[in-house]
Design a protein around this motif. Sequence first.
Motif, PDB file in Angstrom:
ATOM      1  N   GLY A  28      12.299   8.860   2.251  1.00 50.90           N
ATOM      2  CA  GLY A  28      11.075   8.202   1.808  1.00 50.90           C
ATOM      3  C   GLY A  28      11.377   7.077   0.834  1.00 50.90           C
ATOM      4  N   ASN A  29      10.577   6.050   0.893  1.00 52.09           N
ATOM      5  CA  ASN A  29      10.703   4.927  -0.016  1.00 52.09           C
ATOM      6  C   ASN A  29       9.668   5.088  -1.133  1.00 52.09           C
ATOM      7  OD1 ASN A  29       9.816   2.259  -1.075  1.00 52.09           O
ATOM      8  ND2 ASN A  29      11.463   1.528   0.222  1.00 52.09           N
ATOM      9  N   LEU A  30      10.183   5.227  -2.362  1.00 50.45           N
ATOM     10  CA  LEU A  30       9.309   5.505  -3.503  1.00 50.45           C
ATOM     11  C   LEU A  30       8.243   4.450  -3.739  1.00 50.45           C
ATOM     12  CD1 LEU A  30      11.474   6.897  -6.426  1.00 50.45           C
ATOM     13  CD2 LEU A  30       9.575   7.973  -5.206  1.00 50.45           C
ATOM     14  N   LYS A  31       8.658   3.199  -3.714  1.00 53.40           N
ATOM     15  CA  LYS A  31       7.720   2.102  -4.005  1.00 53.40           C
ATOM     16  C   LYS A  31       6.620   2.038  -2.956  1.00 53.40           C
ATOM     17  CE  LYS A  31       8.630  -1.579  -7.075  1.00 53.40           C
ATOM     18  NZ  LYS A  31       7.881  -0.806  -7.993  1.00 53.40           N
ATOM     19  N   ALA A  32       7.025   2.173  -1.691  1.00 51.19           N
ATOM     20  CA  ALA A  32       6.036   2.156  -0.615  1.00 51.19           C
ATOM     21  C   ALA A  32       5.123   3.368  -0.746  1.00 51.19           C
ATOM     22  CB  ALA A  32       6.748   2.155   0.738  1.00 51.19           C
ATOM     23  N   GLY A  33       5.719   4.513  -1.116  1.00 51.64           N
ATOM     24  CA  GLY A  33       4.941   5.735  -1.275  1.00 51.64           C
ATOM     25  C   GLY A  33       3.914   5.612  -2.378  1.00 51.64           C
ATOM     26  N   GLN A  34       4.302   4.971  -3.461  1.00 53.35           N
ATOM     27  CA  GLN A  34       3.378   4.789  -4.578  1.00 53.35           C
ATOM     28  C   GLN A  34       2.187   3.922  -4.156  1.00 53.35           C
ATOM     29  OE1 GLN A  34       4.980   2.654  -7.962  1.00 53.35           O
ATOM     30  NE2 GLN A  34       3.562   3.705  -9.326  1.00 53.35           N
ATOM     31  N   ALA A  35       2.490   2.842  -3.442  1.00 54.31           N
ATOM     32  CA  ALA A  35       1.419   1.940  -2.995  1.00 54.31           C
ATOM     33  C   ALA A  35       0.477   2.672  -2.039  1.00 54.31           C
ATOM     34  CB  ALA A  35       2.023   0.711  -2.320  1.00 54.31           C
ATOM     35  N   LEU A  36       1.038   3.465  -1.130  1.00 57.51           N
ATOM     36  CA  LEU A  36       0.213   4.220  -0.179  1.00 57.51           C
ATOM     37  C   LEU A  36      -0.642   5.246  -0.907  1.00 57.51           C
ATOM     38  CD1 LEU A  36       2.885   4.797   2.587  1.00 57.51           C
ATOM     39  CD2 LEU A  36       0.692   3.625   2.930  1.00 57.51           C
ATOM     40  N   TYR A  37      -0.027   5.925  -1.875  1.00 53.10           N
ATOM     41  CA  TYR A  37      -0.751   6.941  -2.639  1.00 53.10           C
ATOM     42  C   TYR A  37      -1.949   6.303  -3.338  1.00 53.10           C
ATOM     43  CZ  TYR A  37      -1.864  10.704  -5.828  1.00 53.10           C
ATOM     44  OH  TYR A  37      -2.543  11.691  -6.507  1.00 53.10           O
ATOM     45  N   GLN A  38      -1.705   5.157  -3.980  1.00 52.85           N
ATOM     46  CA  GLN A  38      -2.790   4.494  -4.710  1.00 52.85           C
ATOM     47  C   GLN A  38      -3.896   4.045  -3.767  1.00 52.85           C
ATOM     48  OE1 GLN A  38      -0.510   1.537  -6.791  1.00 52.85           O
ATOM     49  NE2 GLN A  38      -0.067   2.914  -8.503  1.00 52.85           N
ATOM     50  N   HIS A  40      -4.637   5.390  -0.627  1.00 55.84           N
ATOM     51  CA  HIS A  40      -5.308   6.421   0.168  1.00 55.84           C
ATOM     52  C   HIS A  40      -5.599   7.732  -0.559  1.00 55.84           C
ATOM     53  CE1 HIS A  40      -4.720   4.075   3.793  1.00 55.84           C
ATOM     54  NE2 HIS A  40      -3.409   4.059   3.624  1.00 55.84           N
ATOM     55  N   CYS A  41      -4.806   8.116  -1.522  1.00 54.37           N
ATOM     56  CA  CYS A  41      -4.852   9.482  -2.047  1.00 54.37           C
ATOM     57  C   CYS A  41      -5.385   9.582  -3.467  1.00 54.37           C
ATOM     58  CB  CYS A  41      -3.463  10.106  -2.000  1.00 54.37           C
ATOM     59  SG  CYS A  41      -2.465   9.595  -0.584  1.00 54.37           S
ATOM     60  N   LEU A  42      -5.196   8.528  -4.234  1.00 61.04           N
ATOM     61  CA  LEU A  42      -5.527   8.567  -5.661  1.00 61.04           C
ATOM     62  C   LEU A  42      -6.991   8.933  -5.907  1.00 61.04           C
ATOM     63  CD1 LEU A  42      -4.314   6.056  -8.305  1.00 61.04           C
ATOM     64  CD2 LEU A  42      -6.721   6.624  -8.221  1.00 61.04           C
ATOM     65  N   LEU A 107       5.201   8.949   1.202  1.00 58.57           N
ATOM     66  CA  LEU A 107       4.237   9.647   0.342  1.00 58.57           C
ATOM     67  C   LEU A 107       4.839  10.921  -0.252  1.00 58.57           C
ATOM     68  CD1 LEU A 107       1.038   9.079   2.479  1.00 58.57           C
ATOM     69  CD2 LEU A 107       1.227   8.564   0.035  1.00 58.57           C
ATOM     70  N   ILE A 108       5.560  11.665   0.571  1.00 63.78           N
ATOM     71  CA  ILE A 108       6.185  12.900   0.080  1.00 63.78           C
ATOM     72  C   ILE A 108       7.230  12.555  -0.986  1.00 63.78           C
ATOM     73  CG2 ILE A 108       7.647  14.862   0.736  1.00 63.78           C
ATOM     74  CD1 ILE A 108       6.142  14.830   3.444  1.00 63.78           C
ATOM     75  N   ALA A 109       7.997  11.490  -0.749  1.00 59.83           N
ATOM     76  CA  ALA A 109       8.991  11.070  -1.740  1.00 59.83           C
ATOM     77  C   ALA A 109       8.308  10.736  -3.064  1.00 59.83           C
ATOM     78  CB  ALA A 109       9.772   9.854  -1.226  1.00 59.83           C
ATOM     79  N   TYR A 110       7.173  10.062  -2.976  1.00 56.57           N
ATOM     80  CA  TYR A 110       6.453   9.689  -4.196  1.00 56.57           C
ATOM     81  C   TYR A 110       5.943  10.935  -4.929  1.00 56.57           C
ATOM     82  CZ  TYR A 110       2.910   8.006  -7.358  1.00 56.57           C
ATOM     83  OH  TYR A 110       2.162   7.790  -8.495  1.00 56.57           O
ATOM     84  N   ILE A 111       5.322  11.851  -4.190  1.00 63.55           N
ATOM     85  CA  ILE A 111       4.774  13.068  -4.813  1.00 63.55           C
ATOM     86  C   ILE A 111       5.899  13.882  -5.444  1.00 63.55           C
ATOM     87  CG2 ILE A 111       3.622  15.288  -4.347  1.00 63.55           C
ATOM     88  CD1 ILE A 111       2.042  13.791  -2.107  1.00 63.55           C
ATOM     89  N   ARG A 112       6.996  14.060  -4.692  1.00 65.39           N
ATOM     90  CA  ARG A 112       8.087  14.912  -5.188  1.00 65.39           C
ATOM     91  C   ARG A 112       8.931  14.248  -6.275  1.00 65.39           C
ATOM     92  NH1 ARG A 112       5.989  18.738  -5.330  1.00 65.39           N
ATOM     93  NH2 ARG A 112       5.897  20.400  -3.813  1.00 65.39           N
ATOM     94  N   ASN A 113       8.839  12.927  -6.378  1.00 60.63           N
ATOM     95  CA  ASN A 113       9.505  12.253  -7.486  1.00 60.63           C
ATOM     96  C   ASN A 113       8.682  12.439  -8.766  1.00 60.63           C
ATOM     97  OD1 ASN A 113      11.516  10.325  -8.641  1.00 60.63           O
ATOM     98  ND2 ASN A 113       9.669   9.123  -8.962  1.00 60.63           N
ATOM     99  N   ALA A 114       7.366  12.366  -8.626  1.00 62.14           N
ATOM    100  CA  ALA A 114       6.481  12.519  -9.786  1.00 62.14           C
ATOM    101  C   ALA A 114       6.429  13.976 -10.240  1.00 62.14           C
ATOM    102  CB  ALA A 114       5.087  12.016  -9.433  1.00 62.14           C
TER     103      ALA A 114
END
Length: 122
Positions: A28-38, A40-42, A107-114
């Motif tokens: 997973g790409n963290l930066k892309a995951g963060q943008a997607l999270y913000q 769709h999910c935030l 997205l999973i990379a972003y969640i699991r990094n945070a």
Amino acid sequence: MKADGCMVLLYGLIIMASLSFAGEARPGNLKAGQALYQQHCLRCHGAMLDGKGPDAAKLRVSPTDFHKYLSRVKGNLELEVTIRRGRKSTAMHEWDSLLTDQQVSDLIAYIRNAVPHLEVKP
Ligand code: HEC
């Protein structure tokens, strides 16, 4: 002129090598995951991933607080299944038809990094 051509070729090879690596393991790409999270999910899961997004209060079943023990012990596969299929009778609909495989990994990379996974020892 000749040297420039070599550099272009070299860069091309480097890019191809990194792409094929990404394709194999699909990390997973963290930066892309963060943008997607913000994007769709935030609104439900919140900026702090605590389930307190701006739309959370009006939901019958609250969005998951990813910091909770029961969420942290879940492996990537469990998170992936829920993201792809959604959860019945809650506002968490399926995302399989809306996101690519790479985006789900991001997205999973972003969640699991945070909020790192908690290993449970029997
Ligand atoms: C409309 C609100 C809403 C949106 C938007 C939303 N979710 Fe959810 N999410 C929920 C709810 C509600 C649950 C289920 C909570 C429960 O079952 O207790 C949930 C559950 C989950 C779970 C399961 C967590 C666990 O520990 O079992 C994951 C993973 C998840 N969501 C990821 C995402 C991701 C990634 C996005 C963005 C692509 C997203 N959600 C967007 C509301 C939402």
